[in-house]
Design an enzyme around this catalytic site. Structure first.
Site, PDB file in Angstrom:
ATOM      1  N   PRO A  11       0.787  -1.217   0.000  1.00  0.00           N
ATOM      2  CA  PRO A  11       0.000   0.000   0.000  1.00  0.00           C
ATOM      3  C   PRO A  11       0.828   1.281   0.000  1.00  0.00           C
ATOM      4  CG  PRO A  11      -0.357  -1.262   2.022  1.00  0.00           C
ATOM      5  CD  PRO A  11       0.454  -2.106   1.107  1.00  0.00           C
ATOM      6  N   ASN A  12       0.318   2.234  -0.747  1.00  0.00           N
ATOM      7  CA  ASN A  12       0.837   3.609  -0.830  1.00  0.00           C
ATOM      8  C   ASN A  12       2.134   3.723  -1.635  1.00  0.00           C
ATOM      9  OD1 ASN A  12      -1.261   4.714   0.849  1.00  0.00           O
ATOM     10  ND2 ASN A  12      -0.248   3.704   2.556  1.00  0.00           N
ATOM     11  N   ARG A  19       5.103  11.096  -2.600  1.00  0.00           N
ATOM     12  CA  ARG A  19       4.886  10.728  -1.193  1.00  0.00           C
ATOM     13  C   ARG A  19       6.183  10.953  -0.406  1.00  0.00           C
ATOM     14  NH1 ARG A  19       4.512   4.604   1.234  1.00  0.00           N
ATOM     15  NH2 ARG A  19       4.092   5.226   3.386  1.00  0.00           N
ATOM     16  N   TYR A  24      11.329   8.886   1.194  1.00  0.00           N
ATOM     17  CA  TYR A  24      11.328   7.768   0.243  1.00  0.00           C
ATOM     18  C   TYR A  24      12.069   8.063  -1.062  1.00  0.00           C
ATOM     19  CZ  TYR A  24       7.849   6.002   3.497  1.00  0.00           C
ATOM     20  OH  TYR A  24       7.219   5.562   4.635  1.00  0.00           O
ATOM     21  N   ASN A  75       8.272  -5.350  -0.893  1.00  0.00           N
ATOM     22  CA  ASN A  75       8.152  -4.172  -0.043  1.00  0.00           C
ATOM     23  C   ASN A  75       6.666  -4.069   0.286  1.00  0.00           C
ATOM     24  OD1 ASN A  75       7.973  -1.746   1.235  1.00  0.00           O
ATOM     25  ND2 ASN A  75       9.219  -0.609  -0.241  1.00  0.00           N
ATOM     26  N   ALA A  78       3.284  -0.450   4.792  1.00  0.00           N
ATOM     27  CA  ALA A  78       2.879  -0.515   6.204  1.00  0.00           C
ATOM     28  C   ALA A  78       2.364  -1.895   6.606  1.00  0.00           C
ATOM     29  CB  ALA A  78       1.826   0.553   6.484  1.00  0.00           C
ATOM     30  N   HIS A  81       4.264  -4.205   9.002  1.00  0.00           N
ATOM     31  CA  HIS A  81       4.224  -4.089  10.468  1.00  0.00           C
ATOM     32  C   HIS A  81       2.983  -4.733  11.081  1.00  0.00           C
ATOM     33  CE1 HIS A  81       7.352  -1.425   9.244  1.00  0.00           C
ATOM     34  NE2 HIS A  81       6.508  -0.554   8.717  1.00  0.00           N
ATOM     35  N   ASP A  88       2.195 -15.541   6.666  1.00  0.00           N
ATOM     36  CA  ASP A  88       1.820 -16.955   6.514  1.00  0.00           C
ATOM     37  C   ASP A  88       1.922 -17.396   5.059  1.00  0.00           C
ATOM     38  OD1 ASP A  88       1.385 -17.442   9.187  1.00  0.00           O
ATOM     39  OD2 ASP A  88      -0.806 -17.421   9.062  1.00  0.00           O
ATOM     40  N   GLU A  99      12.879  -9.248   1.904  1.00  0.00           N
ATOM     41  CA  GLU A  99      12.080  -8.088   2.332  1.00  0.00           C
ATOM     42  C   GLU A  99      12.902  -6.831   2.034  1.00  0.00           C
ATOM     43  OE1 GLU A  99      11.506  -8.127   6.553  1.00  0.00           O
ATOM     44  OE2 GLU A  99      10.544  -6.164   6.595  1.00  0.00           O
ATOM     45  N   HIS A 101      12.989  -2.361   1.941  1.00  0.00           N
ATOM     46  CA  HIS A 101      12.408  -1.056   2.284  1.00  0.00           C
ATOM     47  C   HIS A 101      13.321   0.055   1.792  1.00  0.00           C
ATOM     48  CE1 HIS A 101       9.482  -2.969   4.849  1.00  0.00           C
ATOM     49  NE2 HIS A 101      10.465  -3.702   5.340  1.00  0.00           N
ATOM     50  N   LEU A 102      12.704   1.113   1.325  1.00  0.00           N
ATOM     51  CA  LEU A 102      13.476   2.291   0.906  1.00  0.00           C
ATOM     52  C   LEU A 102      14.070   2.987   2.123  1.00  0.00           C
ATOM     53  CD1 LEU A 102      10.821   3.578  -1.626  1.00  0.00           C
ATOM     54  CD2 LEU A 102      13.122   2.823  -2.250  1.00  0.00           C
ATOM     55  N   SER A 103      13.222   3.216   3.121  1.00  0.00           N
ATOM     56  CA  SER A 103      13.674   3.868   4.359  1.00  0.00           C
ATOM     57  C   SER A 103      14.160   2.795   5.334  1.00  0.00           C
ATOM     58  CB  SER A 103      12.523   4.663   4.981  1.00  0.00           C
ATOM     59  OG  SER A 103      11.514   3.783   5.459  1.00  0.00           O
ATOM     60  N   ARG A 108      12.792   4.716  12.645  1.00  0.00           N
ATOM     61  CA  ARG A 108      11.631   5.614  12.560  1.00  0.00           C
ATOM     62  C   ARG A 108      10.681   5.367  13.747  1.00  0.00           C
ATOM     63  NH1 ARG A 108       9.302   5.249   6.709  1.00  0.00           N
ATOM     64  NH2 ARG A 108       8.133   7.050   7.497  1.00  0.00           N
ATOM     65  N   ARG A 112       6.923   1.018  13.439  1.00  0.00           N
ATOM     66  CA  ARG A 112       7.636   0.460  12.277  1.00  0.00           C
ATOM     67  C   ARG A 112       8.772  -0.485  12.685  1.00  0.00           C
ATOM     68  NH1 ARG A 112       5.691   3.830   8.034  1.00  0.00           N
ATOM     69  NH2 ARG A 112       5.225   5.907   8.838  1.00  0.00           N
TER      70      ARG A 112
HETATM   71  C1  DQA Z   1       8.424   1.325   3.627  1.00  0.00           C
HETATM   72  C2  DQA Z   1       8.500   1.545   5.151  1.00  0.00           C
HETATM   73  C3  DQA Z   1       7.146   1.327   5.789  1.00  0.00           C
HETATM   74  O1  DQA Z   1       7.221   1.572   7.192  1.00  0.00           O
HETATM   75  C4  DQA Z   1       6.128   2.278   5.211  1.00  0.00           C
HETATM   76  O2  DQA Z   1       4.854   2.049   5.761  1.00  0.00           O
HETATM   77  C5  DQA Z   1       6.083   2.232   3.725  1.00  0.00           C
HETATM   78  C6  DQA Z   1       7.351   2.175   2.996  1.00  0.00           C
HETATM   79  C7  DQA Z   1       9.765   1.667   2.952  1.00  0.00           C
HETATM   80  O3  DQA Z   1       9.952   1.249   1.802  1.00  0.00           O
HETATM   81  O4  DQA Z   1      10.589   2.374   3.525  1.00  0.00           O
HETATM   82  O5  DQA Z   1       5.029   2.317   3.119  1.00  0.00           O
HETATM   83  O6  DQA Z   1       8.152  -0.048   3.391  1.00  0.00           O
END
Ligand code: DQA
Length: 147
Positions: A11-12, A19, A24, A75, A78, A81, A88, A99, A101-103, A108, A112
């Protein structure tokens, strides 16, 4: 036969580019996926990508990858978390799982700091911006070996 990497975006992430670019980075998701796909193809992999804002779509994409894809790079945004459902599903996938993540979520907000996925993946890469995706590809290449 070409080995397939399923790249999953939660998501997002479809909002990347506008964003919180200070967190990011400036690239859109399309740009991340293009870079990842070109680099993967140079290594001899095929890439299938799905972005969804819905948890069930991501779970079904993991199910569909069983017996078809050799690796999943995820990725989950959210949902990282909160989603025991994605965890599963990933646990049932027999291939390589990374797994990404950009950040760096560990640096943070406290919510998270937990990843439901961390215990079912081969490893996690976080905090390197766009380079996180190329490091994830390196990890897949390392684990699956030269194509
Ligand atoms: C994220 C980190 C997550 O905490 C956040 O909710 C995201 C992006 C990252 O790529 O840094 O949507 O997965």
């Amino acid at each position: 036969m070409t080995k397939e990497i399923l790249l999953l975006s939660g998501p997002n992430l479809d909002q990347l580019g506008t964003r919180s670019p200070e967190i990011y980075g400036p690239l859109t998701l399309v740009e991340h996926v293009d870079r990842f796909t070109k680099a993967a193809e140079d290594l001899g992999f095929g890439v299938r990508h799905l972005q969804s804002n819905f948890e069930g779509d991501l779970i079904e994409a993991v199910h569909a990858a069983r017996g078809r894809s050799q690796a999943i790079v995820i990725n989950a945004g959210a949902l990282t978390h909160t989603s025991w459902g994605i965890a599963d599903a990933l646990a049932m996938f027999e291939g390589v799982k990374i797994e990404v993540h950009l950040s760096n979520p560990a640096a943070r907000e406290p919510f998270r700091h937990v990843s439901t996925l961390a215990s079912v993946v081969n490893g996690s890469i976080a905090g390197f911006g766009a380079t996180s995706y190329s490091l994830a590809l390196d990890a897949v290449h390392h684990l699956l070996g030269p194509q």
